[in-house]
Design an enzyme around this catalytic site. Structure first.
Site, mmCIF file in Angstrom:
data_model
loop_
_atom_site.group_PDB
_atom_site.id
_atom_site.type_symbol
_atom_site.label_atom_id
_atom_site.label_comp_id
_atom_site.label_asym_id
_atom_site.label_seq_id
_atom_site.Cartn_x
_atom_site.Cartn_y
_atom_site.Cartn_z
ATOM 1 N N SER A 1 0.820 -1.194 0.000
ATOM 2 C CA SER A 1 0.000 0.000 0.000
ATOM 3 C C SER A 1 0.867 1.262 0.000
ATOM 4 O O SER A 1 1.633 1.485 -0.922
ATOM 5 C CB SER A 1 -0.963 -0.027 1.187
ATOM 6 O OG SER A 1 -1.899 1.010 1.122
ATOM 7 N N ASP B 1 -1.115 1.238 -4.595
ATOM 8 C CA ASP B 1 -2.031 0.192 -5.057
ATOM 9 C C ASP B 1 -3.430 0.739 -5.343
ATOM 10 O O ASP B 1 -4.368 -0.025 -5.553
ATOM 11 C CB ASP B 1 -2.092 -0.978 -4.077
ATOM 12 C CG ASP B 1 -2.711 -0.615 -2.738
ATOM 13 O OD1 ASP B 1 -2.497 0.514 -2.273
ATOM 14 O OD2 ASP B 1 -3.410 -1.471 -2.159
ATOM 15 N N ASP C 1 -5.880 2.215 -3.731
ATOM 16 C CA ASP C 1 -7.091 1.991 -2.939
ATOM 17 C C ASP C 1 -7.369 3.164 -1.998
ATOM 18 O O ASP C 1 -8.428 3.206 -1.359
ATOM 19 C CB ASP C 1 -7.034 0.666 -2.174
ATOM 20 C CG ASP C 1 -5.945 0.602 -1.119
ATOM 21 O OD1 ASP C 1 -5.116 1.536 -1.038
ATOM 22 O OD2 ASP C 1 -5.910 -0.398 -0.369
#
Length: 571
Positions: free
Chosen positions: A144, A303, A305
């Site tokens: 992340s 990533d 998100d």
């Protein structure tokens, strides 16, 4: 086996490759480094693995990834799900391709099909793919927003969400049962491909995913809205192609990408910490935004998100919104416009985590929606979506967490920055067509719901000593519960690990109603609160704060007083 015995095994045994031997022999005289690498196994927690890349049991490498995958494979076989296969995605980080390939070949050697992407993809695309292909599970290799020396490995189940109880604990049990690294299976990639076990996917999934996002548009972008000027940075990660594509396909014509941060690069050369919560990652974006006269700046983490947003305030200065505010703006837009179009379900639900701000409570109340509070971690929001589908008790409209993650729609079961970009820009375009700036909308929401303000204080404590210090801090608050903080009175104390809510005035104890988690929560008067928890992904302990003021200035003063109370001097 002691940490030195483990070190000796990894440094010399033929089960480990020459590169591993050489890396470890280079630290032969550094006992502290050896101990840190081998004093424990890298913990396969409820979300998977995350750690520093390197050789050792407490590091991310092909052996620890193999161990995790072998444990997952054993679990899948016991569940009878091997014929459904596993979807695998990866981001731009160091070793992501290698870890993803190693995971696929381990699954293949266990007779389980793998569907691996042809190149890097966002985490929400993996979540979508699991259900699209009817897989039993999914794996995404990512750390992340962590610094470049990290990588990670997250596991999803067939509903597209990260694994939750009891499956998370059962998978952890299978992983921990593997003590011999030579028992980890693998096979030749060419042989796996010929056997139909190693399958590459790509464009067909991308096209389907984008079509699902386009279905979520409420108000088509007007001619005035198309004039919105957007600066976007993927921060060297996976968001570049899908974010630009969805914005273009729904009608935005003025999207400017930060060139220095456009291409994937696991070294993240322009930022020390690729986290859209950090104001420093917006330096280049702000420069570009000023050059083109942008209305909004958007940044997605590696990533894709999480979404960070900067808007121009009333003084035309760039202001980084908190995750609470950017999430609340999308929530207000989704609920208000669905209501305006008579599309808001009678049993609509808004979901937030226990450390997300309280403006969401007021939004839910205004639109007669059910507000549901879950533990920190988006998998618990995904779990609620699955429950809604099974029981029809509620219909999901929106869910978000303070850490810059949210989800519009149910195409994915994890936070999705691609759909968040789309929804935020749609909202901005709609307000622009009504002559309302984003700063105006923020002020409108404060006037409507109250001047809520939130803050976060994080203390980094690395290594063995850091782990013990974090444990000691948490136990200290449990044993000696503060009765006041920042000028507020503590009304109730929640200990989610003990599953208790204690009323400090009456001493009455009730249950939290949520799964056990190492989180402490203090309910304060005047709608203020504080929560304390160790990070699940970094060596940090986090303090969350929330207040409600009578004005922006009053709210900030109250937040400063709460945040700076000596009771939180944990270092």
């Amino acid at each position: 086996m002691t940490y030195l015995e483990k070190y000796d095994l990894w440094a010399n045994d033929k089960a480990f490759d020459e590169a591993t031997h050489n890396e470890l022999k280079a630290i032969a005289n550094d006992d502290k480094e050896i101990k840190d690498r081998f004093f424990k196994d890298l913990e396969f927690g409820t979300g998977g693995l995350r750690g520093v890349i390197g050789a050792g049991t407490n590091r991310m490498n092909i052996y620890t990834v193999g161990k995790a995958t072998q444990g997952l494979a054993n679990y899948i076989i016991k569940q009878g799900g091997q014929d459904k296969g596993v979807a695998i995605a990866f981001d731009s980080r160091r070793m992501s391709t290698e870890f993803a390939t190693a995971a696929a070949l381990c699954l293949n050697a266990n007779g389980i099909k793998a569907y691996i992407f042809d190149s890097l993809r966002p985490t929400p695309v993996l979540s979508y793919t699991v259900r699209k292909l009817g897989c039993i599970a999914g794996i995404v290799v990512t750390a992340s927003h962590n610094p470049p020396e990290y990588n990670g490995y997250k596991v999803y189940w067939e509903d597209g969400a990260q694994v939750t109880a009891p499956k998370d604990v059962e998978i952890i049990g299978e992983v921990n049962a593997i003590t011999d690294y030579t028992s980890i299976k693998t096979m030749d990639k060419e042989e796996a491909t010929k056997a139909g076990l190693f399958n590459v996917v790509g464009k067909e999934i991308d096209d389907s995913y984008i079509e699902e996002l386009k279905k979520l548009v409420i108000n088509p972008i007007s001619e005035e809205g198309k004039k919105l000027k957007i600066v976007y940075t993927p921060l060297h990660g996976t968001g570049n192609l899908p974010v630009r594509r969805i914005l273009k396909e729904i009608g935005f014509e003025n999207v400017y990408v930060v060139k220095e941060q456009e291409l994937p690069d696991g070294e993240f050369p322009t930022v020390s910490y690729p986290n859209p919560e950090d104001p420093k990652v917006f330096v280049l974006a702000k420069k570009l935004a000023d050059e083109v006269g942008a209305d909004v700046i958007l940044a997605t983490d590696p990533d894709a998100d999480r979404l960070g947003v900067c808007i121009r305030d009333n003084n035309n200065e760039w202001q980084l919104l908190t995750g609470n505010m950017s999430g609340a703006i999308i929530a207000e837009y989704e609920f208000s416009q669905k209501a305006a179009h008579n599309e808001l379900p009678a049993n609509a639900a808004l979901i937030k985590t226990i450390v997300t701000g309280n403006m969401s409570d007021q939004i839910a109340k205004k639109y007669n929606a059910r507000l549901i509070e879950v533990l920190t971690g988006f998998k618990f929001i995904g779990e609620q979506i699955k429950l809604f589908e099974e029981t029809k008790c509620n219909e999901y409209v929106f869910g978000y967490e303070e850490s810059y993650g949210c989800l519009v729609g149910t195409h994915a079961r994890d936070k999705d920055a691609c759909v968040a970009v789309m929804a935020f820009c749609e909202a901005a375009a709609y307000y622009k067509s009504k002559g309302i700036t984003l700063a105006d909308q923020v002020n409108n929401m404060y006037e409507t719901y109250g001047y809520y303000r939130e803050g976060l204080k994080a203390i980094t404590l690395k290594g063995i000593e850091g782990m013990e210090k974090i444990k000691s801090i948490m136990e200290g608050y449990r044993k000696d519960v503060p009765t006041s903080m920042g000028g507020y009175q503590v009304l109730k104390f929640r200990d989610y690990q003990a599953d208790t809510i204690t009323d400090l005035a009456t001493k009455e104890v009730t249950k939290t109603g949520l799964p056990k988690s190492n989180v402490l929560y203090f309910e304060l008067n005047d709608d203020a609160w504080c929560a304390i928890r160790p990070s699940g992904t970094e060596p940090k302990i986090k303090f969350y704060f929330g207040v409600k003021g009578t004005s922006a200035e009053d709210a900030q003063e109250k937040l400063d007083a709460l945040t700076n109370d000596p009771v939180f001097d944990a270092e």
